[in-house]
Design a protein around this motif. Structure first.
Motif, PDB file in Angstrom:
ATOM      1  N   ASP A 175      -4.772  14.962  -2.684  1.00 48.22           N
ATOM      2  CA  ASP A 175      -4.756  15.194  -1.239  1.00 48.22           C
ATOM      3  C   ASP A 175      -4.604  13.887  -0.472  1.00 48.22           C
ATOM      4  N   GLU A 176      -4.916  12.770  -1.110  1.00 50.62           N
ATOM      5  CA  GLU A 176      -4.734  11.454  -0.480  1.00 50.62           C
ATOM      6  C   GLU A 176      -3.706  10.626  -1.257  1.00 50.62           C
ATOM      7  N   PHE A 177      -2.749  11.302  -1.888  1.00 50.24           N
ATOM      8  CA  PHE A 177      -1.733  10.620  -2.680  1.00 50.24           C
ATOM      9  C   PHE A 177      -0.951   9.611  -1.844  1.00 50.24           C
ATOM     10  N   ALA A 178      -0.532  10.017  -0.640  1.00 47.67           N
ATOM     11  CA  ALA A 178       0.258   9.124   0.211  1.00 47.67           C
ATOM     12  C   ALA A 178      -0.540   7.886   0.601  1.00 47.67           C
ATOM     13  N   LEU A 179      -1.826   8.068   0.867  1.00 48.41           N
ATOM     14  CA  LEU A 179      -2.692   6.948   1.222  1.00 48.41           C
ATOM     15  C   LEU A 179      -2.795   5.964   0.058  1.00 48.41           C
ATOM     16  N   LEU A 180      -2.979   6.485  -1.155  1.00 49.71           N
ATOM     17  CA  LEU A 180      -3.085   5.627  -2.329  1.00 49.71           C
ATOM     18  C   LEU A 180      -1.760   4.940  -2.633  1.00 49.71           C
ATOM     19  N   LEU A 181      -0.654   5.645  -2.414  1.00 52.76           N
ATOM     20  CA  LEU A 181       0.662   5.077  -2.687  1.00 52.76           C
ATOM     21  C   LEU A 181       0.967   3.923  -1.742  1.00 52.76           C
ATOM     22  N   ARG A 182       0.649   4.073  -0.475  1.00 52.19           N
ATOM     23  CA  ARG A 182       0.961   3.063   0.530  1.00 52.19           C
ATOM     24  C   ARG A 182      -0.157   2.048   0.742  1.00 52.19           C
ATOM     25  N   LEU A 183      -1.352   2.361   0.210  1.00 55.93           N
ATOM     26  CA  LEU A 183      -2.531   1.522   0.452  1.00 55.93           C
ATOM     27  C   LEU A 183      -2.773   1.338   1.948  1.00 55.93           C
ATOM     28  N   GLN A 184      -2.497   2.398   2.699  1.00 55.57           N
ATOM     29  CA  GLN A 184      -2.747   2.438   4.134  1.00 55.57           C
ATOM     30  C   GLN A 184      -3.215   3.836   4.486  1.00 55.57           C
ATOM     31  N   ASP A 185      -4.028   3.926   5.531  1.00 59.70           N
ATOM     32  CA  ASP A 185      -4.561   5.227   5.930  1.00 59.70           C
ATOM     33  C   ASP A 185      -3.502   5.981   6.735  1.00 59.70           C
ATOM     34  N   VAL A 186      -2.635   6.694   6.022  1.00 65.12           N
ATOM     35  CA  VAL A 186      -1.559   7.455   6.665  1.00 65.12           C
ATOM     36  C   VAL A 186      -1.832   8.952   6.583  1.00 65.12           C
ATOM     37  N   TYR A 187      -3.097   9.324   6.395  1.00 58.91           N
ATOM     38  CA  TYR A 187      -3.438  10.730   6.164  1.00 58.91           C
ATOM     39  C   TYR A 187      -2.909  11.640   7.264  1.00 58.91           C
ATOM     40  N   TRP A 188      -3.016  11.192   8.525  1.00 63.88           N
ATOM     41  CA  TRP A 188      -2.572  12.023   9.637  1.00 63.88           C
ATOM     42  C   TRP A 188      -1.233  11.579  10.196  1.00 63.88           C
ATOM     43  N   GLU A 189      -0.533  10.718   9.477  1.00 70.34           N
ATOM     44  CA  GLU A 189       0.812  10.333   9.879  1.00 70.34           C
ATOM     45  C   GLU A 189       1.834  11.242   9.198  1.00 70.34           C
ATOM     46  N   ARG A 190       3.084  11.196   9.687  1.00 66.42           N
ATOM     47  CA  ARG A 190       4.132  11.996   9.057  1.00 66.42           C
ATOM     48  C   ARG A 190       4.293  11.604   7.592  1.00 66.42           C
ATOM     49  N   GLU A 191       4.156  10.295   7.275  1.00 72.65           N
ATOM     50  CA  GLU A 191       4.268   9.843   5.893  1.00 72.65           C
ATOM     51  C   GLU A 191       3.167  10.416   5.020  1.00 72.65           C
ATOM     52  N   GLY A 192       2.023  10.715   5.631  1.00 74.68           N
ATOM     53  CA  GLY A 192       0.897  11.248   4.878  1.00 74.68           C
ATOM     54  C   GLY A 192       1.129  12.653   4.372  1.00 74.68           C
ATOM     55  N   GLN A 193       2.121  13.344   4.916  1.00 72.11           N
ATOM     56  CA  GLN A 193       2.384  14.704   4.462  1.00 72.11           C
ATOM     57  C   GLN A 193       3.046  14.733   3.090  1.00 72.11           C
ATOM     58  N   LEU A 194       3.391  13.539   2.572  1.00 71.09           N
ATOM     59  CA  LEU A 194       3.844  13.472   1.182  1.00 71.09           C
ATOM     60  C   LEU A 194       2.781  14.046   0.252  1.00 71.09           C
ATOM     61  N   SER A 195       1.510  13.869   0.594  1.00 62.28           N
ATOM     62  CA  SER A 195       0.426  14.404  -0.228  1.00 62.28           C
ATOM     63  C   SER A 195       0.537  15.908  -0.376  1.00 62.28           C
ATOM     64  N   VAL A 196       0.933  16.592   0.686  1.00 59.28           N
ATOM     65  CA  VAL A 196       1.055  18.049   0.639  1.00 59.28           C
ATOM     66  C   VAL A 196       2.170  18.458  -0.312  1.00 59.28           C
ATOM     67  N   GLN A 197       3.289  17.706  -0.306  1.00 59.86           N
ATOM     68  CA  GLN A 197       4.371  18.027  -1.233  1.00 59.86           C
ATOM     69  C   GLN A 197       3.925  17.852  -2.687  1.00 59.86           C
ATOM     70  N   VAL A 198       3.176  16.778  -2.954  1.00 61.37           N
ATOM     71  CA  VAL A 198       2.699  16.538  -4.320  1.00 61.37           C
ATOM     72  C   VAL A 198       1.731  17.637  -4.743  1.00 61.37           C
TER      73      VAL A 198
END
Length: 259
Positions: free
Chosen positions: A102-125
């Motif tokens: 659920d926090e895949f995008a955050l771990l990938l970018r090492l930035q808190d992007v949970y509520w950013e558009r980039e953070g929705q990568l977690s939903v795809q994974v």
């Protein structure tokens, strides 16, 4: 293939040793739904839930997820498939893996992007993982089934292309297409071979200025017709992202994710 699927849906998962995998699937899915509900309540300032902060450090839920996944893996090895240890290990792994992904995008970018558009990568994974676990939970496991049928072979051959198609959609900025394609492979394949979103990483790296203009024109026409529908579905699942770009100083990512 249809008879295999129908038989799998009515079989008792405890009869052939699939109970741990079935519990893992349920734990993974339930944890994702509960986690997204809680995080959205925290974001809205509703309910009793609050962000976990210790010593000024925000403790993301991927941390307990890593702990639970490791504990489940150790337990699984220790019990060597015996019950009830195997079932307990499966639930631990399901919960832990869901929290981590659920926090895949955050771990990938090492930035808190949970509520950013980039953070929705977690939903795809997570969507791709749910699709894979769901197939195995109902007994479709082409990699280990000794009674391999034509249908199983089709799934085994299709799997690498399916995963590649979803990842290509993500690279091309087509997040809604990737979400749907995780469950319907042809959608991912079509999205993978079509033009990327103009502000995606793929377009920036591989497209000439002329091709990016073509991509921008096509994206604009598509969004005028379908974009809001796809965006609403994605925001319903992942939560509406903030308006600011995830990384300061960089060009904002494309706000739509279909096409």
């Amino acid at each position: 293939m249809d008879s295999v699927l129908a038989r799998a849906l009515i079989e008792d998962p405890t009869e052939d040793g699939r109970l741990p995998l079935f519990l893992l699937f349920l734990a993974f899915l339930a944890t994702f739904l509960i986690t997204r509900t809680i995080t959205r309540l925290i974001r809205a300032g509703k309910g009793p839930f609050r962000d976990r902060v210790a010593g000024g450090v925000h403790i993301h839920h991927a941390i307990p997820g890593i702990v639970l996944t490791i504990a489940g893996a150790f337990t699984s090895v220790a019990v060597d498939g015996s019950s009830p240890g195997a079932e307990i290990a499966a639930v631990l792994i399901g919960i832990g893996a869901s929290l981590v992904l659920d926090e895949f995008a955050l771990l990938l970018r090492l930035q808190d992007v949970y509520w950013e558009r980039e953070g929705q990568l977690s939903v795809q994974v997570v969507s791709l993982t749910i699709a894979g676990l769901g197939l195995m939970a109902i007994g479709i496991d082409p990699l280990s089934d000794h009674t391999l049928s034509v249908g199983h072979l089709v799934i085994a051959i299709n799997l690498p292309f399916h995963v590649a198609g979803v990842l290509m959609c993500v690279a091309k900025g087509k997040y809604s297409t990737a979400s749907v394609g995780a469950f319907i492979p042809p959608v991912a394949w079509i999205g993978a071979i079509r033009l990327a979103r103009p502000h995606s990483a793929w377009a920036k790296r591989h497209y000439s200025s002329e091709k990016r203009e073509r991509a921008a024109d096509r994206a604009h026409r598509f969004d005028d017709r379908y974009g809001r529908w796809g965006l609403n579905i994605e925001d319903l699942v992942a939560g509406k992202p903030t308006a600011s770009p995830a990384v300061s100083g960089q060009e904002p990512s494309d706000p739509k994710g279909a096409a």
